[in-house]
Design an enzyme around this catalytic site. Structure first.
Site, PDB file in Angstrom:
ATOM      1  N   ASP A 156       0.855  -1.171   0.000  1.00  0.00           N
ATOM      2  CA  ASP A 156       0.000   0.000   0.000  1.00  0.00           C
ATOM      3  C   ASP A 156       0.899   1.232   0.000  1.00  0.00           C
ATOM      4  OD1 ASP A 156      -2.540   1.376   0.247  1.00  0.00           O
ATOM      5  OD2 ASP A 156      -1.945   1.816   2.303  1.00  0.00           O
TER       6      ASP A 156
ATOM      7  N   ASP B  73      -0.130   5.234   0.809  1.00  0.00           N
ATOM      8  CA  ASP B  73      -0.292   6.265   1.832  1.00  0.00           C
ATOM      9  C   ASP B  73      -0.321   5.621   3.220  1.00  0.00           C
ATOM     10  OD1 ASP B  73      -0.574   8.739   2.913  1.00  0.00           O
ATOM     11  OD2 ASP B  73      -2.524   9.175   2.058  1.00  0.00           O
TER      12      ASP B  73
END
Length: 337
Positions: free
Chosen positions: A13, A15
């Site tokens: 992932d 952010d």
């Protein structure tokens, strides 16, 4: 278990894991460079459908994580594949989104349009700040007429520099309210984005790395692959302790440096206690108790043991004082720091 020796691809992932806004998460660039040096393939997997892979890769490169567009997998790409598997090349598709969605549809040979009057074969909705009432109305006209509806993701909110703002899920809710229909969702935690990541990387044994239980970890569990929760983003100690079935990571670590070092998993003893490294956790009279003994400890073994004990208690409907458990773990980690 050392991740770089065990898994061939890290599905990361972005952010809260690799960067926060315009800044790299501490230790992320060096850790990812070392993981690549050790032979691990890195794929950057995002629910954000507004940016193209080229834009994401350029952002990563600017913050010290060199990346190519081919290293990035987006929910827009996963949604575009779903449409392309159902309709022929050149088919008109109503694109309710921005550049990232349009590029993904064109990559699959589909023709983005902006009006229900263009007789689209499908509606695909992906977030962009430019999406307004007129485009949402066009989507509603088409969906209301029975045109198949796809959404890149259903995240209700997105973080911005000024705070929390409505995300794609909120805009999907507008079309849902107008039509009563439900979209097919491509992004995390649904399986299409996981499948897209696997197809694009050729992963044989991937490790999903994320900071959110309800997208990253839930998606890994749904996909039947191992996951690593890093505590650099959304999920905190209370969140980890209270994770329900389907939301529990395989491993927990402070940050991405964990890719390079041994990660331990708690083991249960015959008396029901859980031990990880130098820490043992048990539930005594409805309260979490943590005991320290001889053994290796990387600083988070107390949390790992505590999570295992709390999850087992929840699965057997054993009552536990949750606030006391959180306090116990926080005080233990603070004392050990």
């Amino acid at each position: 278990m050392v991740p770089v020796r065990t898994y061939d691809v890290a599905l990361l992932d972005l952010d809260g894991v690799v960067y926060t806004g315009q800044q790299a998460v501490p230790h992320a660039p060096d850790a990812l460079a070392a993981a690549r040096e050790a032979g691990m393939t890195l794929a950057f997997v995002t629910n954000n459908a507004s940016r193209t892979p080229d834009t994401v890769a350029a952002h990563l490169t600017r913050i010290g994580v060199p990346a190519e567009a081919s290293d990035v997998v987006t929910s827009a790409q996963a949604a575009a594949r779903l449409v392309a598997e159902r309709f022929p090349a050149g088919a008109p598709v109503l694109a309710v989104g921005g550049e990232g969605l349009v590029a993904a549809l064109r990559e699959r040979g589909l023709m983005p349009v902006v009006s229900a009057a263009d007789r689209p074969v499908a509606v695909v909705q992906g977030f962009a700040p430019s999406v307004g009432w007129e485009l949402l109305a066009e989507a509603s006209y088409a969906v209301g007429a029975g045109v198949p509806w796809f959404a890149s993701n259903a995240d209700l909110t997105i973080p911005t520099e000024r705070g929390i703002a409505p995300g794609n899920g909120a805009l999907v809710g507008v079309v849902r309210a107008a039509t009563g229909a439900e979209p097919i969702v491509a992004g995390k935690p649904e399986l299409p984005l996981h499948r897209e990541s696997m197809l694009r990387t050729g992963a044989r044994r991937p490790l999903v790395v994320g900071d959110r239980l309800d997208t990253d970890i839930e998606g890994a569990v749904a996909g039947g692959v191992d996951s690593l929760l890093v505590l650099t983003g959304v999920t905190d100690i209370p969140g980890a302790l209270g994770a329900g079935p389907g939301l529990r990571p395989t491993y927990i670590a402070a940050d991405l440096r964990a890719l390079l070092h041994e990660l331990r998993r708690p083991e249960q003893s015959p008396d029901g206690a859980w031990t990880c490294g130098a820490w043992t956790a048990r539930i005594d009279d409805g309260e979490l108790a943590l005991d320290h003994h001889d053994g290796a400890d990387d600083g988070l073994d107390a949390l790992r043991a505590a999570c295992a004990a709390m999850w087992a208690a929840a699965d057997t409907s054993t009552a536990v004082d949750f606030e006391h458990a959180v306090k116990t773990v926080k005080e233990t980690l603070a004392a050990a720091a």
